[in-house]
Design a protein around this motif. Structure first.
Motif, PDB file in Angstrom:
ATOM      1  N   LEU A   1       5.174  41.060  83.843  1.00 18.95           N
ATOM      2  CA  LEU A   1       5.391  40.260  83.058  1.00 18.95           C
ATOM      3  C   LEU A   1       6.855  40.402  82.545  1.00 18.95           C
ATOM      4  CD1 LEU A   1       1.658  40.359  81.675  1.00 18.95           C
ATOM      5  CD2 LEU A   1       2.429  39.411  84.596  1.00 18.95           C
TER       6      LEU A   1
ATOM      7  N   HIS B   1      -2.070  37.142  79.846  1.00 17.44           N
ATOM      8  CA  HIS B   1      -2.111  37.087  80.605  1.00 17.44           C
ATOM      9  C   HIS B   1      -3.905  38.441  80.697  1.00 17.44           C
ATOM     10  CE1 HIS B   1       1.776  35.417  80.920  1.00 17.44           C
ATOM     11  NE2 HIS B   1       1.076  34.915  82.741  1.00 17.44           N
ATOM     12  N   ALA B   2      -4.171  38.765  79.653  1.00 16.51           N
ATOM     13  CA  ALA B   2      -5.112  39.697  80.012  1.00 16.51           C
ATOM     14  C   ALA B   2      -6.940  39.434  80.231  1.00 16.51           C
ATOM     15  CB  ALA B   2      -5.108  40.564  78.848  1.00 16.51           C
TER      16      ALA B   2
ATOM     17  N   ILE C   1       4.946  44.602  79.528  1.00 12.17           N
ATOM     18  CA  ILE C   1       5.953  43.404  79.774  1.00 12.17           C
ATOM     19  C   ILE C   1       7.173  43.326  78.790  1.00 12.17           C
ATOM     20  CG2 ILE C   1       5.373  41.614  77.803  1.00 12.17           C
ATOM     21  CD1 ILE C   1       3.175  42.000  78.630  1.00 12.17           C
ATOM     22  N   GLU C   2       7.967  42.913  80.179  1.00 12.51           N
ATOM     23  CA  GLU C   2       9.759  43.001  79.510  1.00 12.51           C
ATOM     24  C   GLU C   2      10.459  42.818  78.907  1.00 12.51           C
ATOM     25  OE1 GLU C   2      13.656  43.723  80.487  1.00 12.51           O
ATOM     26  OE2 GLU C   2      11.849  44.997  80.820  1.00 12.51           O
ATOM     27  N   ASN C   3      10.846  43.164  77.912  1.00 17.04           N
ATOM     28  CA  ASN C   3      11.439  42.026  76.731  1.00 17.04           C
ATOM     29  C   ASN C   3      13.143  42.412  77.516  1.00 17.04           C
ATOM     30  OD1 ASN C   3      11.796  41.446  74.038  1.00 17.04           O
ATOM     31  ND2 ASN C   3      11.809  43.291  73.547  1.00 17.04           N
TER      32      ASN C   3
ATOM     33  N   TRP D   1       8.799  38.472  80.004  1.00 13.39           N
ATOM     34  CA  TRP D   1       8.868  37.462  78.316  1.00 13.39           C
ATOM     35  C   TRP D   1      10.354  37.016  78.169  1.00 13.39           C
ATOM     36  CZ3 TRP D   1      11.234  38.062  73.143  1.00 13.39           C
ATOM     37  CH2 TRP D   1      10.538  37.707  72.305  1.00 13.39           C
TER      38      TRP D   1
ATOM     39  N   LYS E   1       0.778  45.276  86.147  1.00 11.70           N
ATOM     40  CA  LYS E   1       2.241  43.895  86.586  1.00 11.70           C
ATOM     41  C   LYS E   1       2.611  44.105  86.187  1.00 11.70           C
ATOM     42  CE  LYS E   1       1.118  39.528  87.453  1.00 11.70           C
ATOM     43  NZ  LYS E   1      -0.038  38.129  87.082  1.00 11.70           N
TER      44      LYS E   1
ATOM     45  N   ASN F   1       3.624  40.903  72.402  1.00 16.70           N
ATOM     46  CA  ASN F   1       1.964  41.438  72.627  1.00 16.70           C
ATOM     47  C   ASN F   1       0.790  39.501  73.007  1.00 16.70           C
ATOM     48  OD1 ASN F   1       1.080  44.450  72.600  1.00 16.70           O
ATOM     49  ND2 ASN F   1       2.796  43.758  70.811  1.00 16.70           N
TER      50      ASN F   1
ATOM     51  N   TYR G   1       2.114  36.764  74.429  1.00 16.21           N
ATOM     52  CA  TYR G   1       2.483  36.739  76.083  1.00 16.21           C
ATOM     53  C   TYR G   1       1.212  37.946  76.571  1.00 16.21           C
ATOM     54  CZ  TYR G   1       4.529  35.719  80.287  1.00 16.21           C
ATOM     55  OH  TYR G   1       5.457  35.170  81.315  1.00 16.21           O
ATOM     56  N   GLY G   2       1.172  39.149  76.435  1.00 15.71           N
ATOM     57  CA  GLY G   2       0.423  39.927  77.604  1.00 15.71           C
ATOM     58  C   GLY G   2      -0.110  39.525  77.472  1.00 15.71           C
TER      59      GLY G   2
ATOM     60  N   LEU H   1      -0.658  46.240  82.076  1.00 20.26           N
ATOM     61  CA  LEU H   1       0.218  45.095  81.789  1.00 20.26           C
ATOM     62  C   LEU H   1       1.043  45.161  80.820  1.00 20.26           C
ATOM     63  CD1 LEU H   1      -1.673  42.386  81.128  1.00 20.26           C
ATOM     64  CD2 LEU H   1      -1.257  42.790  83.272  1.00 20.26           C
TER      65      LEU H   1
END
Length: 250
Positions: free
Chosen positions: A30, A49-50, A4-6, A32, A28, A43, A45-46, A2
């Motif tokens: 995601l 979805h993990a 995590i796009e910030n 944020w 994938k 983290n 947020y990830g 994953l």
């Protein structure tokens, strides 16, 4: 995996996302939507979805050396008595950036052997041998998802600094070990994407996190890190002697 796009801004970043997801079906991205930078919230947020049994926190400014880094860390993380595993990390110039974390160093916590030559064994070869510690950096840290949930995970009050150290101390308090594995090696292009603590706002936030850590872990700081001799200095990262230490005569 994953990502995590910030709040990225460059078009090339999103182009690379599309390419990577096309080439690797298990990747994938995601998005944020929170404002600013809060490492625990991003983290978490990830993690929400993990679906895996293990979590690997990995900063976007790191590069693994060798293909067996994850396998190496997993070999220790699988043990029932181990809560988290950290890696050996180098600066781009080959000097050491992270050889574990010493609680109390600099008044709060600091990286062991910071800045020594990457090939140096360090104090009693500690930079090059697997051993237990009180904390490691989450720039590359593996742990069981169930352990993360058991101890309550990251605390969002530590938006940037000491969130990983706070988490590790909660893991230790729950009875698990923290392992430093020098055979899992990475280059850490530290703060390359987020930047440094170089504004009044960031400095004020940093001091707030320092105060929070010192208050929360006051007793631990007073007793001293059990993996660090009281005869060694807390003013520098070189494991030098603490000249103020009292000598107990028997």
């Amino acid at each position: 995996m994953l990502v995590i796009e910030n709040n990225s801004q460059k078009k090339k970043t999103f182009k690379d996302y599309r390419r990577i997801m096309h080439e690797y079906s298990k990747v994938k991205v995601l998005y944020w939507k929170g404002e600013g930078f809060n490492y625990p919230e991003i983290n978490q947020y990830g993690i929400d979805h993990a679906t895996g049994e293990y979590l690997l926190f990995l900063n976007n400014d790191t590069e693994m050396i060798g293909s067996d880094c994850i396998k190496e860390m997993l070999s220790y993380c699988m043990r029932e008595d181990v809560g988290a595993v950290g890696a050996r990390m180098y600066y781009e110039d080959g000097t050491l950036q992270h050889g574990g974390v010493i609680i109390g160093l600099g008044g709060v916590a600091g990286h062991a052997f910071l800045g020594i030559d990457g090939d140096s064994p360090g104090y009693f070869a500690r930079a090059q041998v697997i051993h237990d510690l009180s904390a490691v950096t989450a720039a590359c840290m593996m742990m069981k998802k169930r352990v993360y949930e058991e101890v309550g995970g990251f605390d969002s009050k530590f938006a940037v600094a000491f969130n990983d150290v706070d988490l590790c101390l909660k893991i230790r308090k729950a009875g698990y070990l923290i392992v430093y594995d020098p055979y899992a090696e990475l280059i850490h292009y530290e703060s390359k994407s987020r930047g440094y603590e170089d504004t009044e706002e960031k400095i004020e936030r940093f001091h707030g996190e320092v105060n929070l850590f010192q208050t929360r872990w006051k007793d631990f700081l007073k007793k001293g890190d059990p993996y660090y001799s009281p005869n060694l200095t807390l003013d520098h990262n070189d494991f030098g002697l603490n000249h103020l230490a009292k000598v107990e005569r028997r």
